[in-house]
Design an enzyme around this catalytic site. Structure first.
Site: not given
Ligand code: SF4
Ligand code: SF4
Lengths: 457, 541
Positions: B59, B62, B93, B194
């Site tokens: 996402c 991330a 990472r 990014h």
């Molecule tokens: S990991 Fe967290 S920020 Fe990413 S899609 Fe899921 S809820 Fe949203």
């Protein structure tokens, strides 16, 4: 700390839900919400189990987040059905879906029209519980498929055998395999829910498998209503979500909630209960000779390692039920579990129970850090508590390094070593192998630090 | 590839597409193409993943936290949200850093900070909790900077993280606090994150210090994340050439480097996808030109060093660069000579990132191997087709909600490093600024380009073509290996690396040799079994 969690000791509820689904045959999971959560969770599992793990997502975008996710969910499911043809689909919700108030129950009628697929769902907002809670909730949702046993049904004719349902908690695939073998050695017909012993610790494939084989079949889940009794591990986890109770409500099968059979005393209690059940239901259940021997070997080992371990102190952490079982086991080795840390919230009664069970072994009350994180553990290790080792999952590595203490890796996750999925914790065998590992860890540190480097003990 | 194989590719593609419902098929069809002769082939990319398709993508959060900020040691990265998002992104990472390179030695990369929102924060708002968490982080660590990352629920409940950041920054006076509205549902992949990271770093950090490293030839390296120590190799090479590295975005990096990165005279971009935005903005605001380089592959490394040297138009520098290249190439060539007979003619597939699936083709070519299928996890069309398609890319709803900063020349600090005439003269000699051709020209006819490959497509592809090696991430690793194909992780390098520069190339050749010639796959069939063929038929349960 009050505001920030620094180096957490818990994952989120949908992870647990997806893990439970991996123990159901021919199933797929879909996480209702944004795709990032599903990707993170897959990755997290794969790092531990070193097996493929597929979790679909309903891939919310900004509009879905505002207007609701019905359409995305239905589309997602139709794509899964077309490509994977699963028999069961488990739907869990991410925090986002919960925040906007998605109600999966409302979609169930529509989903019932999807042919050949059984749906299981549970709400799993992380801000209301941790991964173990999600695991128990999804297991409970699956348990609701158990069907009431009608008298005169074929199961009755298989007389003389004890029939059990086992809700094994979030144990390792190796643990589930060991329990299954035990059941068969004791002539018990057992249904495990869930059973990911093959799906998350499988073999190489001779043929491509869209969904890895293994897991409890739907038919087996339905027959859980025929059991004499359900045994469920994890008393604290069971307080928040209770699959055995669901089975009882649906089918009338009574249940017992036991501590994880980890360590001698807990394993003794497990066998005692099973033998009791056997006699209650008029079935012959005997402790296999091999188990008797292993128990003997375990005691032998306890005696052997005692002089090396007695008097040491440990920090243990993890899910409450696992952590307290480990703490009890350490006591059996003569190690004082001086501090027990968990990310879960505990009430005063639960804390007292854990302290009581440790006091029972003759150790003074450990410091229990509930609703805590590794930074909290670091600060007690740096100050009031003197420990000699850490016992818990691999996320404690940073703390172990900081404190300069050895870490014995157990539980979930173990992502920085091979074989996390194959760690055996349960039963006399599990205790025996943990005993060796812990003693060897301590001895290897001493050996490395010795200028001579003795080659015998 | 031969003509016959070419036909196979089309048939294969049709077979895979057939498995999708018509609407999905239409969409995937545009992202799953067979390379033709035509140079103007197009591919669809950076579009939302279809629900229920198991994607490699993560996402926006991330991408924002993990990629650009994550590898920077002295920023405290605080996740504002429920526990999972922060927990799963904790030290996953393999970006390396040398904390000792900073005078203060701060390193928070091994920590995970989260506000761990609970029910009541979702209902009543989480700003108070956030404020408290920032205060605690400040009190405990006294960091130079605290970055706040919003996760999905935060966007919905409407916490104003930027206002909280501003307030706390003013309160502390000696700690830069800034926020990223990088909720996971924004954009279609990490790529959106990014972009958001680039914007905020540019807004809050770049240009806030003049204390950059001094030197005659000063550059920034953009889009190098120091996985497995790649950046260390590059740092060493540049140093030997006499080139000063002001900042690396973001590998072995410190927020101080970013703050002074506007004092460099050239931006050299490795991973174009994740960081081109900062380069563009720095050019407009400070007058620093950018070029695309690539330190993956020995030849590519040599070419990139030359490209940097040519920019400075200094014969002394060019001479030094040639010397370094010569020194290094001798070692590279002897290893290639040894290994190539064992790797020649073998094939690879790569599905990763926004540049690696392209860059690593260089290394395979040096071993005589062909990449028969490749694609990005979060690339855009320009990563495939080159920057020439930029004007024709349609901005859809998913990209529109990511802020485009309006950047102007800085009234004081704008300083064009080269006059227009100088730039033109260089270009007349064939020197290219802001050039990126994308992956497409390097792919052979009949090969596959697949954007955002799904788990299902990947498995079919392997089953049909059985590449000698498959490169992707950990999520793919174990399915690939179960099918009996060697797998190399290109996100984390499986604890290996470095693979950049000349020394890295040698590491890579040796690893690939070991992987594609491994004997383990021959042990699969047990001798007491009659039929032990690995390659079975496709069973769809
Ligand atoms: S990991 Fe967290 S920020 Fe990413 S899609 Fe899921 S809820 Fe949203
Ligand atoms: S948003 Fe919730 S479900 Fe998603 S990763 Fe974060 S904590 Fe887990």
């Amino acid at each position: 700390m009050e505001g920030a969690v620094v180096n957490p000791c818990k994952a989120c509820a949908p992870l647990g839900a997806a893990l439970a689904m991996k123990g159901i045959s021919s199933s797929m999971s879909i996480l209702h919400g944004s795709q990032g959560c599903a990707t993170y969770i897959r990755r997290f599992f794969i790092g531990h189990f070193r097996e493929p793990v597929d979790i679909a997502s309903s891939s919310f975008d900004e509009n879905t987040a505002v207007f609701g996710g019905r359409e995305n969910l239905i589309r997602g499911i139709s794509n899964i059905v077309k490509k994977y043809a699963p028999e069961v689909i488990g739907i869990a919700t991410s925090c986002l879906a919960e925040t906007i108030g998605e109600d999966i129950g409302m979609y169930m009628k529509e989903l019932a029209e999807v042919e050949g697929v059984t749906f299981i769902h549970t709400d799993t907002a992380a801000y209301q519980g941790t991964h173990i809670n999600g695991f128990m909730k999804m297991t409970a949702a699956a348990a609701a498929l158990a069907e009431k046993h009608e008298a005169g049904d074929s199961a009755d004719s298989v007389s003389g055998r004890l029939r059990l349902n086992i809700i094994p908690w979030m144990v390792s695939p190796a643990d589930i395999r060991a329990l299954k073998r035990l059941m068969s050695d004791m002539n018990i017909d057992a249904v495990f829910l869930p059973d990911y012993s093959l799906t998350l610790d499988g073999t190489n494939w001779s043929d491509y498998e869209a969904i890895p084989h293994g897991g409890t079949t739907l038919d087996a889940i339905r027959t859980m209503g025929r059991a004499h009794h359900t045994i469920q591990f994890g008393p604290v986890s069971s307080e928040a979500a209770n699959p055995a109770e669901v089975i009882k409500q649906k089918t009338g099968v009574p249940y017992s909630v036991l501590q994880l059979p980890l360590g001698l005393k807990n394993t003794d209690a497990f066998f005692t209960r099973i033998i009791e059940l056997g006699s209650n239901y008029g079935c012959e259940v005997k402790l296999p000779e091999e188990q008797r021997e292993t128990r003997g070997r375990l005691l032998d080992a306890y005696a052997d390692v005692h002089k090396y371990l007695a008097g040491l102190s440990a920090a243990v952490y993890g899910e409450v039920d696992f952590m307290s079982a480990i703490a009890g086991f350490l006591c059996e080795l003569g190690i004082n579990p001086a501090v027990c840390m968990t990310g879960e919230q505990l009430n005063a009664g639960q804390i007292k129970n854990i302290q009581g069970s440790i006091a029972h072994y003759g150790f003074s009350s450990p410091q229990i850090l509930a609703d805590s994180d590794f930074a909290d553990l670091d600060s007690v290790l740096g100050a009031e508590i003197k420990a000699d080792l850490l016992v818990g999952n691999s996320r404690g590595f940073k703390s172990s390094r900081q404190a300069g203490l050895p870490l014995v890796r157990v539980g979930f996750p173990v992502q920085d070593r091979f074989g996390g999925q194959r760690i055996l914790h349960l039963g006399y065998d599990g205790a025996l192998s943990l005993t060796d590992r812990i003693a060897n860890k301590i001895i290897s540190e001493k050996q490395a630090a010795s200028p001579v480097g003795y080659m015998s003990m | 590839m031969s003509e016959k194989k070419n036909l196979d590719s089309d048939v294969f593609r049709a077979n895979v597409m057939e498995k999708y419902p018509p609407k999905v098929m239409k969409k995937r069809g545009k992202q799953f193409i067979v390379r033709e002769e035509s140079p103007d082939q197009t591919i669809q990319a950076n579009v939302r993943t279809v629900p229920g398709i198991i994607t490699q993508r993560g996402c926006c959060y991330a991408g924002c936290k993990g990629v650009v900020l994550g590898p920077t040691r002295d920023i405290i990265n605080l996740t504002h949200g429920p526990i999972g998002c922060g927990y799963y992104s904790w030290l996953t990472r393999r970006n390396q850093t040398r904390a000792g390179d900073s005078p203060d030695g701060d390193n928070y990369m091994t920590y995970c900070f989260s506000t761990d929102m609970q029910d009541q924060n979702i209902v009543f708002g989480g700003e108070k909790l956030l404020r408290q968490a920032i205060q605690e982080a400040y009190d405990t660590f006294h960091p130079k900077a605290i970055a706040i990352f919003s996760t999905c629920p935060v966007g919905l409940i409407g916490d104003d993280i930027h206002a909280v950041a501003k307030e706390m920054k003013e309160k502390f006076g000696d700690c830069n606090v800034f926020g990223f509205s990088c909720e996971g549902y924004k954009g279609v992949s990490q790529s959106a994150g990014h972009h958001i990271a680039n914007n905020q770093i540019f807004k809050h950090v770049v240009g806030t210090s003049e204390e950059g490293r001094k030197g005659k030839y000063k550059i920034n390296l953009l889009g190098e994340y120091n996985i497995g120590g790649d950046a260390f190799v590059i740092e060493n090479l540049l140093e030997r050439c006499g080139i000063t590295l002001v900042a690396t975005y973001s590998g072995n990096s410190s927020i101080d480097h970013f703050a002074a990165s506007h004092t460099a005279d050239l931006n050299a971009i490795m991973c174009y996808r994740s960081i081109n935005y900062v380069a563009e903005m720095m050019e407009t605001k400070y007058g620093i030109p950018w070029v695309k380089i690539n330190f993956i592959g020995a030849k590519a490394t040599a070419k990139s060093l030359r490209k940097i040297a040519e920019y400075f138009e200094d014969p002394e520098l060019m001479k030094r660069v040639e010397e370094v290249i010569e020194e290094e190439m001798a070692g590279v060539e002897s290893v290639i000579e040894e290994i190539r007979p064992r790797t020649e003619g073998k094939t690879s597939m790569m599905f990763v990132g926004g540049s690696r699936a392209h860059h690593y083709q260089e290394l395979f070519r040096e071993l005589g191997m062909t990449t028969i299928a490749a694609g990005y996890e979060f690339g855009h069309r320009d990563d495939y087709e080159g920057r020439r398609v930029l004007p024709t890319i349609k901005v859809d709803a998913d990209s529109r909600n990511i802020e485009e900063l309006k950047v102007e020349a800085d009234p004081e600090k704008f300083n064009p490093r080269k006059t227009e005439e100088q730039m033109a003269a260089l270009q007349a000699k064939g020197y290219e600024f802001k050039d990126y051709e994308g992956m497409l020209p390097d792919m052979e006819k009949g090969s596959f380009m697949i954007d955002d490959i799904s788990h299902f497509e990947m498995e079919k592809l392997i089953e049909e073509y059985r590449p000698s090696i498959f490169c992707a991430g950990i999520k793919e690793k174990y399915s690939v290996q179960k099918m009996g194909v060697p797998m190399k992780q290109l996100h984390s390098y499986d604890y290996g690396g470095p693979f950049a520069g000349f020394a890295g190339a040698i590491n890579w050749y040796r690893e690939i040799d070991r992987a594609v010639n491994s004997k383990v796959w021959k042990l699969i069939g047990a001798p007491w079994e009659k039929s032990n063929t690995l390659h079975g038929s496709f069973v769809n349960k």
